[in-house]
Design a protein around this motif. Structure first.
Motif, PDB file in Angstrom:
ATOM      1  N   ARG A 205       0.820  -1.212   0.000  1.00  0.00           N
ATOM      2  CA  ARG A 205       0.000   0.000   0.000  1.00  0.00           C
ATOM      3  C   ARG A 205       0.855   1.264   0.000  1.00  0.00           C
ATOM      4  NH1 ARG A 205      -2.314  -1.102   4.212  1.00  0.00           N
ATOM      5  NH2 ARG A 205      -1.235   0.227   5.718  1.00  0.00           N
ATOM      6  N   GLN A 206       1.910   1.272   0.781  1.00  0.00           N
ATOM      7  CA  GLN A 206       2.696   2.491   0.941  1.00  0.00           C
ATOM      8  C   GLN A 206       3.616   2.745  -0.245  1.00  0.00           C
ATOM      9  OE1 GLN A 206       4.644   2.068   4.742  1.00  0.00           O
ATOM     10  NE2 GLN A 206       2.733   2.064   5.891  1.00  0.00           N
ATOM     11  N   VAL A 207       4.283   1.719  -0.729  1.00  0.00           N
ATOM     12  CA  VAL A 207       5.268   1.895  -1.795  1.00  0.00           C
ATOM     13  C   VAL A 207       4.591   1.966  -3.165  1.00  0.00           C
ATOM     14  CG1 VAL A 207       7.276   0.847  -2.916  1.00  0.00           C
ATOM     15  CG2 VAL A 207       7.078   0.817  -0.418  1.00  0.00           C
ATOM     16  N   GLY A 208       3.527   1.188  -3.347  1.00  0.00           N
ATOM     17  CA  GLY A 208       2.810   1.239  -4.613  1.00  0.00           C
ATOM     18  C   GLY A 208       3.399   0.404  -5.725  1.00  0.00           C
ATOM     19  N   ALA A 209       4.356  -0.458  -5.407  1.00  0.00           N
ATOM     20  CA  ALA A 209       4.950  -1.332  -6.419  1.00  0.00           C
ATOM     21  C   ALA A 209       4.041  -2.537  -6.659  1.00  0.00           C
ATOM     22  CB  ALA A 209       6.325  -1.804  -5.965  1.00  0.00           C
ATOM     23  N   PRO A 210       4.176  -3.206  -7.804  1.00  0.00           N
ATOM     24  CA  PRO A 210       3.415  -4.440  -8.033  1.00  0.00           C
ATOM     25  C   PRO A 210       3.705  -5.473  -6.948  1.00  0.00           C
ATOM     26  CG  PRO A 210       4.425  -3.675 -10.068  1.00  0.00           C
ATOM     27  CD  PRO A 210       5.000  -2.830  -8.971  1.00  0.00           C
ATOM     28  N   ALA A 211       2.723  -6.327  -6.676  1.00  0.00           N
ATOM     29  CA  ALA A 211       2.867  -7.324  -5.615  1.00  0.00           C
ATOM     30  C   ALA A 211       4.057  -8.237  -5.854  1.00  0.00           C
ATOM     31  CB  ALA A 211       1.582  -8.146  -5.492  1.00  0.00           C
ATOM     32  N   THR A 212       4.330  -8.567  -7.123  1.00  0.00           N
ATOM     33  CA  THR A 212       5.469  -9.439  -7.423  1.00  0.00           C
ATOM     34  C   THR A 212       6.792  -8.763  -7.058  1.00  0.00           C
ATOM     35  OG1 THR A 212       5.412  -8.620  -9.707  1.00  0.00           O
ATOM     36  CG2 THR A 212       4.312 -10.716  -9.249  1.00  0.00           C
ATOM     37  N   VAL A 213       6.864  -7.439  -7.251  1.00  0.00           N
ATOM     38  CA  VAL A 213       8.079  -6.697  -6.894  1.00  0.00           C
ATOM     39  C   VAL A 213       8.245  -6.664  -5.381  1.00  0.00           C
ATOM     40  CG1 VAL A 213       9.195  -4.431  -6.951  1.00  0.00           C
ATOM     41  CG2 VAL A 213       8.037  -5.310  -8.995  1.00  0.00           C
ATOM     42  N   ILE A 214       7.143  -6.419  -4.651  1.00  0.00           N
ATOM     43  CA  ILE A 214       7.207  -6.406  -3.194  1.00  0.00           C
ATOM     44  C   ILE A 214       7.699  -7.748  -2.673  1.00  0.00           C
ATOM     45  CG2 ILE A 214       5.862  -6.172  -1.071  1.00  0.00           C
ATOM     46  CD1 ILE A 214       6.161  -3.548  -2.542  1.00  0.00           C
ATOM     47  N   ALA A 215       7.130  -8.825  -3.182  1.00  0.00           N
ATOM     48  CA  ALA A 215       7.519 -10.162  -2.724  1.00  0.00           C
ATOM     49  C   ALA A 215       8.992 -10.437  -3.034  1.00  0.00           C
ATOM     50  CB  ALA A 215       6.628 -11.213  -3.382  1.00  0.00           C
ATOM     51  N   ASP A 216       9.448 -10.031  -4.204  1.00  0.00           N
ATOM     52  CA  ASP A 216      10.845 -10.266  -4.587  1.00  0.00           C
ATOM     53  C   ASP A 216      11.788  -9.468  -3.702  1.00  0.00           C
ATOM     54  OD1 ASP A 216      12.928 -11.253  -6.559  1.00  0.00           O
ATOM     55  OD2 ASP A 216      13.191  -9.083  -6.738  1.00  0.00           O
ATOM     56  N   ARG A 217      11.480  -8.207  -3.441  1.00  0.00           N
ATOM     57  CA  ARG A 217      12.355  -7.391  -2.586  1.00  0.00           C
ATOM     58  C   ARG A 217      12.399  -7.930  -1.159  1.00  0.00           C
ATOM     59  NH1 ARG A 217      16.310  -5.573  -4.794  1.00  0.00           N
ATOM     60  NH2 ARG A 217      15.707  -7.223  -6.190  1.00  0.00           N
ATOM     61  N   LEU A 218      11.259  -8.365  -0.641  1.00  0.00           N
ATOM     62  CA  LEU A 218      11.252  -8.936   0.706  1.00  0.00           C
ATOM     63  C   LEU A 218      12.122 -10.188   0.753  1.00  0.00           C
ATOM     64  CD1 LEU A 218       7.491  -8.487   1.674  1.00  0.00           C
ATOM     65  CD2 LEU A 218       9.447  -7.255   2.642  1.00  0.00           C
ATOM     66  N   ARG A 219      12.074 -10.974  -0.301  1.00  0.00           N
ATOM     67  CA  ARG A 219      12.927 -12.166  -0.371  1.00  0.00           C
ATOM     68  C   ARG A 219      14.402 -11.772  -0.378  1.00  0.00           C
ATOM     69  NH1 ARG A 219      15.754 -14.113  -4.254  1.00  0.00           N
ATOM     70  NH2 ARG A 219      14.758 -12.771  -5.811  1.00  0.00           N
ATOM     71  N   GLN A 233       6.809 -18.647   7.164  1.00  0.00           N
ATOM     72  CA  GLN A 233       8.029 -18.372   6.413  1.00  0.00           C
ATOM     73  C   GLN A 233       7.845 -18.534   4.904  1.00  0.00           C
ATOM     74  OE1 GLN A 233      11.153 -17.519   8.022  1.00  0.00           O
ATOM     75  NE2 GLN A 233       9.713 -17.178   9.695  1.00  0.00           N
ATOM     76  N   ASP A 234       6.821 -19.285   4.490  1.00  0.00           N
ATOM     77  CA  ASP A 234       6.617 -19.563   3.074  1.00  0.00           C
ATOM     78  C   ASP A 234       5.574 -18.667   2.420  1.00  0.00           C
ATOM     79  OD1 ASP A 234       8.460 -21.719   3.130  1.00  0.00           O
ATOM     80  OD2 ASP A 234       6.913 -23.013   3.998  1.00  0.00           O
ATOM     81  N   ARG A 235       4.940 -17.801   3.200  1.00  0.00           N
ATOM     82  CA  ARG A 235       3.913 -16.920   2.657  1.00  0.00           C
ATOM     83  C   ARG A 235       4.216 -15.487   3.084  1.00  0.00           C
ATOM     84  NH1 ARG A 235      -1.236 -18.918   1.421  1.00  0.00           N
ATOM     85  NH2 ARG A 235      -1.700 -16.705   1.020  1.00  0.00           N
ATOM     86  N   ALA A 236       4.729 -14.697   2.135  1.00  0.00           N
ATOM     87  CA  ALA A 236       5.089 -13.316   2.469  1.00  0.00           C
ATOM     88  C   ALA A 236       3.887 -12.521   2.961  1.00  0.00           C
ATOM     89  CB  ALA A 236       5.691 -12.637   1.246  1.00  0.00           C
ATOM     90  N   ASP A 237       2.694 -12.844   2.449  1.00  0.00           N
ATOM     91  CA  ASP A 237       1.509 -12.093   2.848  1.00  0.00           C
ATOM     92  C   ASP A 237       1.000 -12.475   4.230  1.00  0.00           C
ATOM     93  OD1 ASP A 237       0.807 -14.616   1.942  1.00  0.00           O
ATOM     94  OD2 ASP A 237      -1.112 -13.956   1.102  1.00  0.00           O
TER      95      ASP A 237
END
Length: 303
Positions: A205-219, A233-237
């Motif tokens: 919500r805050q950054v506004g990037a696509p969900a795939t980008v958020i998940a990749d950066r968190l990884r 640990q297996d579900r970023a959401d």
């Protein structure tokens, strides 16, 4: 918009704030690498080509953008740093200091930081400029100021760099820092973490990037070791992400960039971010960890 090199740029009310310009300028691997050598005295187009695995068109594009933003001047085939550009030295020094302490995959030696006043190799130490006390990230609270909001802090097309590849930088650039601020989404997500984001939905919500980008950066942030996950640990959401000691140690890099941007890109409403240390306003003072004296750009040798 004209960015005078020796005085702050006056931004438009309601438009991109200083953080958007910070991300647009520094969240780019080539720009940081060009700056690293510029702060060592390099100002020749041909010399950058010798030092960097960069093509002439990409180098020309980066230098053109840096000139547009008032970071370098143009004099024939040379691009000397302006006052605005030279003022970025704390960011490069804190990057090198963080990599020295926390990096673990350096193929080539990192540049040495030498404090000329005491004659020793050093790492920078963050202190509160108001009270002089050494401060850690945990001691500093930040919040949006009058011109601060997530929409205004995201670089627009006019603010961020133009397209150009920067994937193959070679082994000598700060490898872990690239993962944290090497592109605008990574830099924005790291900022969100310092401002308290811990959940996938908050970053999204805050950054506004696509969900795939958020998940990749968190990884990637977990792999680098600046965030750790609690919960599933297996579900970023479904996980909660918290800064590690290594992640909090990167705060001086971010703080140095924020202070630079708020000095040189000024919104009429006021600052985008405000910081508090104990009961007073925080501004960063860098000390030499060896002699504990304040650092100045002219007293630092990068080699």
């Amino acid at each position: 918009m004209i960015h005078p090199p020796d005085q702050p740029t006056a931004l438009h009310a309601g438009g991109d704030n200083s953080i958007a310009f910070l991300i647009g300028v520094t969240a780019d691997e080539w720009t940081l690498l060009i700056l690293r050598h510029a702060l060592q005295g390099v100002d020749s187009f041909d010399r950058w080509l010798e030092l960097l695995p960069i093509s002439p068109p990409v180098l020309a594009g980066r230098l053109r953008r840096m000139a547009e933003l008032g970071i370098v001047a143009v004099s024939g085939d040379t691009y000397p740093l302006t006052r605005r550009g030279a003022a970025l030295w704390p960011m490069i020094v804190t990057l090198a200091g963080w990599e020295k302490v926390w990096g673990d995959d350096h193929v080539e030696p990192l540049p040495r930081l030498r404090h000329l006043r005491c004659g020793t190799d050093f790492t920078p130490l963050m202190a509160c400029g108001a009270c002089g006390e050494v401060a850690a990230a945990r001691d500093v609270d930040g919040e949006f100021g009058p011109s601060g909001s997530w929409p205004r802090s995201a670089p627009s097309a006019a603010t961020r760099r133009r397209a150009g590849g920067s994937a193959n930088l070679g082994p000598s650039f700060f490898p872990q820092s690239r993962a944290l601020i090497g592109n605008r989404w990574a830099a924005a997500m790291l900022s969100a973490a310092y401002l308290g984001a811990t959940r996938f939905s908050q970053f999204h919500r805050q950054v506004g990037a696509p969900a795939t980008v958020i998940a990749d950066r968190l990884r990637v942030f977990r792999e680098v070791g600046v965030l750790h996950a609690e919960g599933d640990q297996d579900r970023a959401d479904r996980a909660t992400f918290r800064l590690t000691d290594k992640g909090r140690a990167f705060f001086p890099v971010v703080m140095s960039g924020v202070e630079w941007s708020q000095r040189w890109y000024v919104a009429p409403e006021g600052p985008a971010l405000q910081f508090q240390h104990r009961d007073h306003r925080f501004w960063m003072l860098l000390l030499c960890a060896e002699c504990e004296k304040p650092l100045a750009g002219r007293d630092i040798e990068v080699g």
